[in-house]
Design a protein around this motif. Structure first.
Motif, short mmCIF file in Angstrom:
data_model
loop_
_atom_site.label_atom_id
_atom_site.label_comp_id
_atom_site.label_asym_id
_atom_site.label_seq_id
_atom_site.Cartn_x
_atom_site.Cartn_y
_atom_site.Cartn_z
N VAL A 278 -41.33 -87.27 21.53
CA VAL A 278 -41.62 -87.40 20.09
C VAL A 278 -40.57 -88.29 19.43
O VAL A 278 -40.89 -89.18 18.65
CB VAL A 278 -41.65 -86.02 19.41
N ALA A 279 -39.30 -88.06 19.81
CA ALA A 279 -38.20 -88.80 19.16
C ALA A 279 -38.36 -90.31 19.33
O ALA A 279 -38.05 -91.08 18.43
CB ALA A 279 -36.87 -88.33 19.73
N ASP A 280 -38.85 -90.74 20.51
CA ASP A 280 -38.92 -92.18 20.81
C ASP A 280 -40.31 -92.78 20.57
O ASP A 280 -40.56 -93.93 20.93
CB ASP A 280 -38.55 -92.45 22.28
N GLU B 209 -33.49 -82.69 25.96
CA GLU B 209 -33.59 -83.99 25.26
C GLU B 209 -34.62 -84.92 25.92
O GLU B 209 -35.26 -85.72 25.24
CB GLU B 209 -32.23 -84.68 25.20
N SER B 210 -34.78 -84.82 27.24
CA SER B 210 -35.75 -85.70 27.91
C SER B 210 -37.17 -85.39 27.43
O SER B 210 -38.03 -86.28 27.39
CB SER B 210 -35.66 -85.56 29.43
N LEU B 211 -37.42 -84.13 27.06
CA LEU B 211 -38.74 -83.75 26.54
C LEU B 211 -38.86 -84.11 25.07
O LEU B 211 -39.89 -84.64 24.62
CB LEU B 211 -38.98 -82.25 26.76
N VAL C 1 -45.51 -79.77 35.97
CA VAL C 1 -45.38 -78.65 35.04
C VAL C 1 -43.89 -78.33 34.91
O VAL C 1 -43.21 -78.07 35.91
CB VAL C 1 -46.14 -77.39 35.51
N LEU C 2 -43.40 -78.38 33.67
CA LEU C 2 -41.98 -78.14 33.39
C LEU C 2 -41.85 -77.02 32.37
O LEU C 2 -42.80 -76.73 31.63
CB LEU C 2 -41.34 -79.41 32.80
N ASP C 3 -40.66 -76.44 32.31
CA ASP C 3 -40.41 -75.52 31.20
C ASP C 3 -39.61 -76.26 30.13
O ASP C 3 -39.34 -77.46 30.26
CB ASP C 3 -39.71 -74.23 31.69
N ARG C 4 -39.21 -75.54 29.10
CA ARG C 4 -38.58 -76.20 27.95
C ARG C 4 -37.22 -76.79 28.29
O ARG C 4 -36.72 -77.65 27.57
CB ARG C 4 -38.46 -75.22 26.78
N ASN C 5 -36.63 -76.33 29.40
CA ASN C 5 -35.35 -76.88 29.84
C ASN C 5 -35.53 -78.06 30.81
O ASN C 5 -34.56 -78.48 31.44
CB ASN C 5 -34.51 -75.78 30.51
N ALA C 6 -36.76 -78.50 30.94
CA ALA C 6 -37.11 -79.61 31.84
C ALA C 6 -36.92 -79.24 33.32
O ALA C 6 -36.79 -80.13 34.17
CB ALA C 6 -36.35 -80.90 31.49
N VAL C 7 -36.89 -77.94 33.62
CA VAL C 7 -36.89 -77.52 35.02
C VAL C 7 -38.30 -77.74 35.56
O VAL C 7 -39.28 -77.30 34.95
CB VAL C 7 -36.49 -76.03 35.15
N VAL C 8 -38.37 -78.43 36.71
CA VAL C 8 -39.69 -78.78 37.27
C VAL C 8 -40.21 -77.60 38.10
O VAL C 8 -39.58 -77.18 39.05
CB VAL C 8 -39.58 -80.04 38.15
N HIS C 9 -41.38 -77.08 37.72
CA HIS C 9 -41.97 -75.95 38.44
C HIS C 9 -43.09 -76.41 39.37
O HIS C 9 -43.46 -75.70 40.29
CB HIS C 9 -42.52 -74.91 37.45
N LEU D 214 -40.05 -82.20 15.51
CA LEU D 214 -38.92 -81.94 16.41
C LEU D 214 -38.21 -80.63 16.07
O LEU D 214 -37.66 -79.96 16.96
CB LEU D 214 -37.94 -83.12 16.40
N ASP D 215 -38.24 -80.23 14.81
CA ASP D 215 -37.65 -78.93 14.43
C ASP D 215 -38.30 -77.79 15.21
O ASP D 215 -37.65 -76.79 15.51
CB ASP D 215 -37.84 -78.69 12.92
N ARG D 216 -39.60 -77.95 15.52
CA ARG D 216 -40.30 -76.92 16.29
C ARG D 216 -39.90 -76.94 17.77
O ARG D 216 -40.24 -76.03 18.51
CB ARG D 216 -41.83 -77.10 16.18
N PHE D 217 -39.24 -78.03 18.18
CA PHE D 217 -38.82 -78.14 19.58
C PHE D 217 -37.29 -78.12 19.68
O PHE D 217 -36.71 -78.63 20.63
CB PHE D 217 -39.43 -79.41 20.21
N ALA D 218 -36.66 -77.48 18.70
CA ALA D 218 -35.20 -77.34 18.71
C ALA D 218 -34.80 -76.59 19.98
O ALA D 218 -35.45 -75.61 20.35
CB ALA D 218 -34.75 -76.58 17.47
N GLY D 219 -33.76 -77.06 20.64
CA GLY D 219 -33.29 -76.37 21.86
C GLY D 219 -34.01 -76.83 23.11
O GLY D 219 -33.62 -76.46 24.22
#
Ligand SMILES: Cc1cc2nc3c(=O)[nH]c(=O)nc-3n(C[C@H](O)[C@H](O)[C@H](O)COP(=O)(O)OP(=O)(O)OC[C@H]3O[C@@H](n4cnc5c(N)ncnc54)[C@H](O)[C@@H]3O)c2cc1C
Length: 378
Positions: free
Chosen positions: A266-268, A260-262, A82-90, A252-257
């Motif tokens: 979609v990007a890849d 990048e790893s998250l 489980v991660l947050d939007r900053n890819a911090v692992v919780h 990806l516009d909905r996931f702005a900010g």
């Protein structure tokens, strides 16, 4: 020509309808299954399912397929991050082999059930367009090719937009306020190492307010991704899904900010991006007994996927209905009443859980709610 008659007719060769046909066959009861797909391979079955002890696994045992199921399980597939939007692992939980929720490829499970049935059980390319009561519990079912058949027991296992449901209920699925765009990344370790690393060996929940990137490893080394967005039902209207690059940008516009790893999920992504609006029937959907007809699986209790129970429930519904019918030859009504008595409360509990999780996953403070839920369940 006389209209063909099938003592038991099952509409839909999904996991629910097939489990029913298999359990009936194990008990020497014949059923005819009708599916609109042209063949078993007409549609990609993509996605992993985790199979639960009290539902899916119990159904597989009733279908006498548990031993053949074991080799299909993805080793390590129960790991969860489980991660947050900053890819911090919780949360980062390894699969230590004690989880009791084996992960399996949906297509492999469906093939297992299909292989177990006598040849010709499933009539492919058979799209049901409607059904009407003939009295005395019998029904006439019409197909898109203009043909028809009659049956003494009609089972609607035909999913979210069931053509059989109107015989029992006026309920219609309602949009849950969440839309998915599905993506696949093939050969992830070699070709998409950033995405592979962020997902880990099993499932990933990367959550932020009103959106999420949900992903899991597949047994062929790929990743399956659901980009989930809280949005109006029209959010994906007018998006040209033939133009993958435009869709990619739109999502990806909905996931702005987001880290990048998250965004790489979609990007890849390889190949097409696929839209899926999430609908559900009302929690506690039920009906009064109508002679000679019933529903199972999504046709009976479509719910959002956020409790991970839909396929499991479809299978246990199929198994229990099969056992109920096989145990009461010539007494269909008692069998259907017994089946529905068990199915309604079971489905209601899972539908309530799905609806609650749907709120919790996308809260402003996400992923807090999911972490609390995991902590509460130990
Ligand atoms: C994105 C997503 C992720 C999910 N993840 C999970 C998960 O992790 N775990 C889980 O347990 N569940 C999950 N689910 C739910 C699960 O997919 C469904 O609950 C399950 O497939 C229901 O099985 P079913 O047999 O009732 O219906 P379906 O699988 O929908 O099968 C219905 C069958 O009926 C056929 N059919 C439809 N209409 C007709 C017609 N008119 N005539 C003839 N045939 C017809 C279709 O071709 C199909 O083969 C997920 C669902 C979604 C949308």
């Amino acid at each position: 020509m006389p209209v063909p008659h099938h003592p038991i007719a099952v509409v839909g060769a999904g996991l629910g309808g097939l489990t029913l046909a298999r359990v009936l066959d194990v008990h020497g009861v014949e059923a005819a299954v009708f599916d609109l797909d042209a063949s078993p391979t007409a549609r990609a079955q993509g996605g992993m399912l985790d199979i639960h002890e009290e539902t899916g696994l119990r159904a597989l045992r009733a279908a006498q397929l548990y031993e053949e199921f074991r080799p299909l399980v993805l080793p390590g597939g129960q790991a969860t991050r489980v991660l947050d939007r900053n890819a911090v692992v919780h949360l980062d939980e390894a699969d230590d082999g004690t989880g009791g929720r084996p992960e399996v490829e949906r297509g492999d499970l469906r093939d297992l059930l299909l292989r177990s049935l006598p040849a010709g059980t499933v009539r492919w390319g058979a799209k049901v367009t409607g059904a009407r009561a003939l009295g005395g519990g019998r029904h006439e079912v019409t197909l898109a090719d203009g043909s028809a058949f009659t049956t003494d027991l009609l089972v609607g296992a035909d999913g979210a937009w069931s053509r059989i449901r109107p015989l029992l209920s006026a309920a219609r699925p309602v949009y849950t306020g969440v839309s998915f765009v599905e993506a696949d990344l093939r050969d992830a370790d070699a070709r998409h190492p950033v995405a592979a690393k962020v997902v880990g060996g099993g499932s990933l929940f990367a959550l932020g307010a009103g959106r999420g990137l949900l992903a899991h490893c597949e047994s062929d080394g790929g990743l399956h991704v659901y980009a989930a967005v809280e949005a109006g039902e029209e959010w994906l209207d007018g998006v040209d899904f033939d133009d993958t690059e435009a869709v990619r940008k739109y999502v990806l516009d909905r996931f702005a900010g987001w880290d990048e790893s998250l965004r790489a999920l979609v990007a890849d992504a390889d190949g097409a991006l696929v839209p899926r609006r999430i609908h559900a029937l009302p929690v506690g959907h039920r009906w009064d007994r109508v002679p000679g007809v019933t529903l199972l699986g999504d046709a009976a209790h479509l719910m959002s996927p956020f409790a991970g129970e839909g396929a499991n429930l479809a299978m246990i519904d199929g198994a229990e209905l099969g056992l109920a019918v096989a145990a009461r030859p010539g007494d269909t009504e008692t069998a259907l009443a017994a089946y529905e008595e068990g199915m309604f409360p079971r489905a209601k509990a899972s539908a309530a859980e799905s609806a609650a999780n749907r709120e919790l996953l996308f809260r402003e403070d996400a992923p807090r709610g999911l972490l609390e839920m995991f902590a509460a369940h130990g």
